[in-house]
Design an enzyme around this catalytic site. Sequence first.
Site, PDB file in Angstrom:
ATOM      1  N   GLY A 123       1.243  -1.282   0.174  1.00 52.33           N
ATOM      2  CA  GLY A 123       0.053  -0.398   0.109  1.00 52.33           C
ATOM      3  C   GLY A 123       0.799   1.080  -0.285  1.00 52.33           C
ATOM      4  O   GLY A 123       2.238   1.063   0.022  1.00 52.33           O
ATOM      5  N   GLU A 124       0.316   2.522   0.054  1.00 55.51           N
ATOM      6  CA  GLU A 124       0.441   3.547   0.300  1.00 55.51           C
ATOM      7  C   GLU A 124      -0.170   4.865   0.274  1.00 55.51           C
ATOM      8  O   GLU A 124      -0.704   4.673   0.081  1.00 55.51           O
ATOM      9  CB  GLU A 124       1.584   3.870  -1.018  1.00 55.51           C
ATOM     10  CG  GLU A 124       0.639   3.907  -2.651  1.00 55.51           C
ATOM     11  CD  GLU A 124       1.101   4.491  -4.291  1.00 55.51           C
ATOM     12  OE1 GLU A 124       0.990   3.679  -4.667  1.00 55.51           O
ATOM     13  OE2 GLU A 124       1.958   5.019  -4.242  1.00 55.51           O
ATOM     14  N   GLY A 125       1.152   5.612   1.050  1.00 58.25           N
ATOM     15  CA  GLY A 125      -0.278   6.597   1.714  1.00 58.25           C
ATOM     16  C   GLY A 125       0.599   7.983   1.146  1.00 58.25           C
ATOM     17  O   GLY A 125       1.338   7.975  -0.171  1.00 58.25           O
ATOM     18  N   GLY A 126       0.378   9.097   1.365  1.00 57.77           N
ATOM     19  CA  GLY A 126       0.469  10.427   1.312  1.00 57.77           C
ATOM     20  C   GLY A 126       1.949  10.831   1.569  1.00 57.77           C
ATOM     21  O   GLY A 126       2.649  11.585   0.016  1.00 57.77           O
ATOM     22  N   MET A 127       2.830  10.200   2.370  1.00 51.74           N
ATOM     23  CA  MET A 127       4.733  10.205   2.026  1.00 51.74           C
ATOM     24  C   MET A 127       4.970   9.081   1.561  1.00 51.74           C
ATOM     25  O   MET A 127       6.461   9.141   1.315  1.00 51.74           O
ATOM     26  CB  MET A 127       4.763  10.960   3.166  1.00 51.74           C
ATOM     27  CG  MET A 127       4.897  10.084   4.434  1.00 51.74           C
ATOM     28  SD  MET A 127       5.496  10.757   5.725  1.00 51.74           S
ATOM     29  CE  MET A 127       5.188   9.026   7.063  1.00 51.74           C
ATOM     30  N   VAL A 164       4.446   1.406   1.497  1.00 47.67           N
ATOM     31  CA  VAL A 164       4.799  -0.140   2.295  1.00 47.67           C
ATOM     32  C   VAL A 164       4.868  -2.123   1.532  1.00 47.67           C
ATOM     33  O   VAL A 164       4.690  -1.526   0.533  1.00 47.67           O
ATOM     34  CB  VAL A 164       3.584   0.004   2.940  1.00 47.67           C
ATOM     35  CG1 VAL A 164       4.130  -1.309   3.908  1.00 47.67           C
ATOM     36  CG2 VAL A 164       3.763   1.176   4.013  1.00 47.67           C
ATOM     37  N   LYS A 200       8.167  -0.214   5.027  1.00 44.53           N
ATOM     38  CA  LYS A 200       7.930   1.253   4.952  1.00 44.53           C
ATOM     39  C   LYS A 200       9.718   2.290   3.981  1.00 44.53           C
ATOM     40  O   LYS A 200      10.191   2.550   4.619  1.00 44.53           O
ATOM     41  CB  LYS A 200       7.415   2.067   5.369  1.00 44.53           C
ATOM     42  CG  LYS A 200       6.512   3.653   5.410  1.00 44.53           C
ATOM     43  CD  LYS A 200       5.800   3.330   6.750  1.00 44.53           C
ATOM     44  CE  LYS A 200       5.030   4.753   5.903  1.00 44.53           C
ATOM     45  NZ  LYS A 200       3.642   5.309   6.716  1.00 44.53           N
ATOM     46  N   ASP A 254      -4.362  10.011  14.155  1.00 40.04           N
ATOM     47  CA  ASP A 254      -4.496   9.456  12.659  1.00 40.04           C
ATOM     48  C   ASP A 254      -5.071   8.091  12.466  1.00 40.04           C
ATOM     49  O   ASP A 254      -5.067   7.216  11.550  1.00 40.04           O
ATOM     50  CB  ASP A 254      -3.799   9.598  11.533  1.00 40.04           C
ATOM     51  CG  ASP A 254      -4.526   9.762  10.309  1.00 40.04           C
ATOM     52  OD1 ASP A 254      -5.520   9.915   9.971  1.00 40.04           O
ATOM     53  OD2 ASP A 254      -4.123   9.176   9.109  1.00 40.04           O
TER      54      ASP A 254
END
Length: 804
Positions: A45-49, A52, A68, A161
């Site tokens: 997965g991936e987020g804003g910064m 992973v 990460k 969060d």
Amino acid sequence: MSDSSAGPLSESALRDSSAGFTAPSTTTEDRPVQVGNYRILELLGEGGMGEVYKAERREPMRQTVALKVVKLGMNSREIVGRFESERQALAMMEHPGIARVIDAGTTITGRPYFVMDFVAGKPITVFADENRLSIPERLKLFAQVCDAIAHAHTKAIIHRDIKPSNVLAYLQDGLAAVKVIDFGIAKALTANRLTDLTVNTGQGRAIGTYECMSPEQAEGSSDIDTRTDVYSLGVLLYELLTGAKPFDQSTMGATTDDEIRRIIREVEPPRPSTRLTALGADANALAERRQARLDTLASELRGELEWIPLKAMRKERMRRYSSALQLKEDIQNYLDGNPLLAGPESRSYRLKKYIRRHERGLLSGIAAALCLVGTAAYYVHSLRAEQAKTRVALAESERQRVESERQRAEAQKQAAIAVDSSNFLANILRNANPNRSLGPDVTVAQAIENAVKSLDEGSTKVEPITEAMIRFVTGTTLYSLGRYNDALPQLQKARELDVKYRSPGDPQIPVTLSDLANVLTNQRKIAEAEPLYREVLKIQEASLPPDSEPIASTLLHLATLLKEQKKFAEAEAMCMRSLEIRRKIFPENDPQIATSLNTLALMYWMQGKLDLAEPLVREALRMRQATLPANHPSVATSLLNLSVLLRDRGKFAEAEPIGRQALEIRRAVLPAGHPDISTTTDNVARIVQGLDRFDEAEALFRETIDIRKAALPAGDPRIAESIYRLAMLLGGQQRFADAEPLFREALQIQHARDPRAAPTTQTVAQLSALLEKTGRATEAAELRAEFASAQPTTRPVAAPATRP
């Protein structure tokens, strides 16, 4: 022959301190195959910064992990700071419900990473539904989450969060367990920051996910404590119970940020039982996933159970649970049949709980009556409170409707601008390929120029504010590439459109003005740049708190311009105010503080106070090296500053390796031909000249001239400075035939700019001396006579050719 003084203003003197445009990354690195000792298996997965990955370590033992790494192109100070904060936060905690850090490091391309336990889990809400967990089972699982968050709080860490995707649930030895992950925006409660790179969130800036965000977090308050996590835990519990979030997601997704924040701060969420019945046909399936009938589930929620998430989500944090452990305690109270902390503080409520536990020993009729009386009183009180709220709401309804309509119209306008700009820029990138008419070696910059040409010629039509934004982006892009001549007309047109079509309070106006002033500054057009910066400062001081970073940045711009005009008293006052603001709002060693220190150092430097300047330059370099990547442009700037200062103090041997390190970084990170490279080649040339290595110096001076002639306007004084220095070098070696045309070329540029300026007079003197040494005394006398009336308007001052 003696060398001349440096010019009056440094290359890119202000852009280093600007809070404006940041050049995009040009790296082409794909997703990694190997990171350190870990082989990448798949993207999780991936987020804003960050991204992973599932990875595997084979030596010294085989182990599957989660790795990460900072996203490609996201290695700004803020992102790296938050990433390092997450790594340090996880490293501080030892709890079975929190992901454990195993290893950490940096990729070969400088992207930080860390390694955690791999958990084959799913978001807690998905896990609970797929495994058809009953309400008691869900509560027990949720209690584990409370326990993990409470552990983080004991380490003075607030998660900020908490949401289903950041709470993974899985089976361990046949039992449900949880792992809390993603401390990427965690906040330290104590003065001991998680890392020197930790970024302080500015006042008024919301960080996190709106759907789980507390009111104080939504309004961007810096006064955040553990009760903001309690609120988010309440949202998570609400969803575990009802299968839906407190506020309708379609509504939240379709409105403006300001309206979302208003809802979070002011609107009470529906009771879980009400939310359940509002699901309609989906409610039966939801109840089945909780091993219950719909009427039974609704009845259970209408009782005490819904009081728990509602107390956790109260708008006033002093009315919430005081801690995650207290919330966990109330969950256990409910499971054990004990009175809830969330219950109304009335004797009837506590008596009802006592009767429920001891009903065989009491008269059931009396107990029931007392319960009814207490319950009725509670609901009458609630009804009256609701009626009072309704009267207030009606009084405000019209104002809110008008404001909502205004916000909706503004949002639609901004959305249209964004779509138009996106489409325009997408067409630019589509044209940047060899299959289009621009040729096989087309660059994005060339494609931008071709697209903007269509605006100039009128073949492409867009709304005026959209055009203003396109021209702004184009101008700042060209500026970041060092193409000041091409950037200037784009930013001038953007400003013209801003003035004509934007409302006076539009926040884009000072941003465009500031970047336009930056370009003018780098073209040495001080008289044109100064009033623009003063206008920006006036706007900022009228609309922002006095201790705001944009104000500090503009003050530094003005201080540098005033310094170049020898207005040292006003310049120093502005510089000191900028430094004071940044020391107040940024953590110790922040690179922005280093920028202000550098400007103050240059102030002393230009006044010949090198003893005061050197410790400030060294301190700024230390700060930047401690907080920024080794090849960051700002590190190169500080290295250059120190090497020039050492050069000016005659310490050439000490200055050379520092100057060459600065040059190496700039060649690596800047496009070929960037003016900042010429600043560094000029400095290294003057250092090796001081070490009597004249051939090396000549080659570097010639490179400097070539870059400046290609990148700067034809009459820019920096071109004349470079030519003059090369002429001085050649003349000092008795190479008069090579030096003479260079002196004349420099004189032509200087005379056209200002025949009375000190550089013009210096060049006349040196050229006259050369003519006399070559037997042309008459010609020398005529040259001196021609310029006899031209006296320097200012005394030459040795100034560092550097920037903040």
